[in-house]
Design an enzyme around this catalytic site. Structure first.
Site, PDB file in Angstrom:
ATOM      1  N   SER A 233       0.878  -1.169   0.035  1.00 52.97           N
ATOM      2  CA  SER A 233      -0.085   0.079  -0.098  1.00 52.97           C
ATOM      3  C   SER A 233       0.995   1.417  -0.006  1.00 52.97           C
ATOM      4  O   SER A 233       1.502   1.474  -0.930  1.00 52.97           O
ATOM      5  CB  SER A 233      -0.836   0.075   1.199  1.00 52.97           C
ATOM      6  N   ASP A 456      -8.822  -3.951  -6.412  1.00 50.64           N
ATOM      7  CA  ASP A 456      -8.479  -3.537  -5.251  1.00 50.64           C
ATOM      8  C   ASP A 456      -8.927  -1.936  -5.057  1.00 50.64           C
ATOM      9  O   ASP A 456      -8.891  -1.127  -5.999  1.00 50.64           O
ATOM     10  CB  ASP A 456      -6.908  -3.450  -5.305  1.00 50.64           C
ATOM     11  N   HIS A 485      -6.747  -5.976  -0.550  1.00 47.70           N
ATOM     12  CA  HIS A 485      -5.657  -4.963  -0.551  1.00 47.70           C
ATOM     13  C   HIS A 485      -4.353  -5.427   0.201  1.00 47.70           C
ATOM     14  O   HIS A 485      -4.424  -5.824   1.354  1.00 47.70           O
ATOM     15  CB  HIS A 485      -6.164  -3.733   0.349  1.00 47.70           C
TER      16      HIS A 485
END
Length: 525
Positions: A233, A456, A485
């Site tokens: 991320s 995502d 994710h």
């Protein structure tokens, strides 16, 4: 003499840069002072190292984990000025082949991980080596996690008293009134002021470029000539910054759930894209619930499931569950289902139970955990500081209102909640950084691996495509028709095989490739 040798090795990139500096001096090139400061700090950390030992009781770590600290400059332009300490955790390579007990696996170095955020800590990451999907990597690598600057015990940031952090029950209107908007504007201004008041002049130094510089100091403190890194991320963004700033220092890098690094996207437009993507993921969840109507009784079409959710919102607005869970807490709990489809069965079960008269499961998943208030407040403070410091944001409310009113017409689920989370950046009191244009030419950077789930929501797929375009010699592996994710080390054997082949052997697919999706979650009964 040893320090001089280390400085020379670590400083080769600096000398190349300074050789091209104009006659105006080193400061004529933006970032040169910080580059010089990073080299100084890294050389110092290489000599000092990290004194790993047992983790303190306050850190509440299992005995298999070792902990230590590394010092980094608060301001890299002044490397001999104020220093801050980052906490670091490690589990040494096991050398044990999980498939052949007689084979000793050679150590390949340290694998440093960041879980994202901004504001998340990686201190527990090394324990992931206990999971079957990670045992081969844990055999070859020291697994290293750390708390980035501002997080946890690493020179922690705070913007408000944690006692006042959880405000529940709360509302979460998808079409907020003008009076509600003005209330949230006032709260955003107060929050930004609180960040400045509680952190002072240090606030300006908490940003992604410094996170990337800290990563190089950590590399040196670990005794690694080149960095092996996995970022998830937000960790992919400052990992990409590291790749652009220190390409010769990269050994291998995995970017999992890649953030769009385009300077024009950081961070206002990325948040607009995220809100739009969550609407698609919210639709995926409702479709799954409808498919299992016989279990949950929430509706046999996505539209009917939405009506059940809206009925719960209305009831919670009138009478919060347990006096703690209102529409805001409901929305927060179901937003988590947009991140991880493992949450789907339990969210659907809690909603079903609530509408049938049993609020306990919903209270269990959605009520604020007051014991976690300090940690949650710290995480939000770091998130806000990093994103606000990283780049310019619109400073006029009419821009936010125009863009998000338009977006909320087609993506109401997350749009306004995302606005309120980021609105302090409109009134931010600290100077902003200019986002780095992340680009590396073919051959400039060792081959890197990018992972992305096609649906995502938190890191929309376009970001992975953009990062792939910008990093020469990168390879993108896509999990098709999936939206969890972060996909490394999960249940998808195809994804994990690519990660292992790369980190253990340096082997990548010859071109962009795709893996079939993981199985859908099973309904909870």
């Amino acid at each position: 003499m040893r320090a001089l040798t280390l400085y020379t090795a670590a400083g080769s990139l600096l000398l190349t840069t300074l050789a091209a500096t104009p006659a105006g001096g080193a400061e004529a090139v933006p970032g040169t002072a910080e580059l010089r400061g990073t080299v100084v700090a890294a050389a110092r950390a290489r000599v000092t190292g990290i004194d790993f030992g047992s983790c303190s009781q306050e850190q509440d770590m299992p005995g298999s984990l070792q902990c230590g600290t590394v010092k980094v400059p608060l301001d890299y332009a002044r490397p001999d000025g104020r220093q801050i300490e980052l906490t670091v955790s490690r589990v040494r390579a096991t050398h044990k082949d999980p498939h052949n007990s007689k084979r000793r696996v050679p150590r390949q170095g340290a694998l440093v991980f960041n879980p994202g955020g901004p504001g998340a800590s990686g201190m527990y990451f090394p324990l992931i080596g206990l999971m079957p999907e990670w045992k081969r990597l844990a055999a070859a690598y020291d697994l290293v996690g750390y708390a980035p600057r501002g997080v946890g015990r690493s020179a922690p940031l705070s913007c408000q008293d944690p006692k006042h952090f959880f405000k529940g029950p709360s509302q979460a209107p998808t079409h907020p009134s003008e009076s509600y908007k003005q209330e949230r504007i006032a709260r955003a201004k107060a929050y930004a002021r609180g960040c400045a008041q509680r952190s002072g002049g240090a606030l300006r130094h908490y940003h992604s470029l410094n996170n990337a510089r800290d990563l190089d100091v950590l590399r040196a403190a670990l005794g690694e000539e080149r960095l092996t890194f996995m970022g998830a991320s937000y960790g992919t963004y400052y990992g990409a910054l590291y790749a652009a700033l220190f390409p010769s220092r990269v050994r291998r890098m995995v970017f999992d759930a890649a953030v769009n690094p385009d300077p024009e996207q950081i961070w206002y437009r990325n948040n607009l894209d995220q809100s739009a993507a969550f609407e698609g993921r919210w639709a995926d969840f409702r479709e799954w619930v409808a498919k299992h109507h016989k279990v949950y009784r929430l509706g046999d079409t996505p539209a009917k499931v939405l009506r059940s959710y809206e009925r719960a919102r209305a009831q919670l607005a009138a009478e919060p569950a347990g006096g703690k869970v209102g529409p805001g807490q409901l929305q927060g709990a179901f937003l988590q289902a947009g991140y991880y489809d493992d949450y789907w069965p339990y969210r659907a079960q809690a909603l079903s139970a609530y509408l049938q008269g049993d609020p306990k499961p919903l209270i269990g998943i959605a009520a604020p955990v007051t014991e976690a208030a300090a940690e949650a407040e710290n995480s939000k403070a770091v998130y806000t500081a990093v994103e606000c410091n990283d780049a310019p944001w619109p400073t006029e409310w009419r821009v936010w209102d125009r863009d998000n009113t338009r977006l909320a017409r087609v993506a109401p689920f997350e749009t306004w909640d995302n606005v309120w989370a980021n609105l302090p950046c409109a009134f931010w009191p600290a100077p902003r950084q200019r986002p780095l244009d992340v680009r590396t030419a073919p051959g400039e950077l060792p081959p890197t691996l990018i992972l992305a789930a096609e649906r995502d929501a938190a890191a929309p797929y376009q970001g992975a495509l953009e990062l792939h375009r910008r990093l020469g010699d990168s390879v993108l592996v896509t999990e098709r028709d999936a939206g969890t994710h972060g996909i490394a080390g999960g249940p998808n054997a195809c994804v994990n095989a690519h990660v292992e082949a790369y980190l253990l052997e340096g082997r990548l697919p010859v071109r962009r490739t795709a893996c079939a999706p993981r199985p859908e979650p099973r309904p909870a009964t």
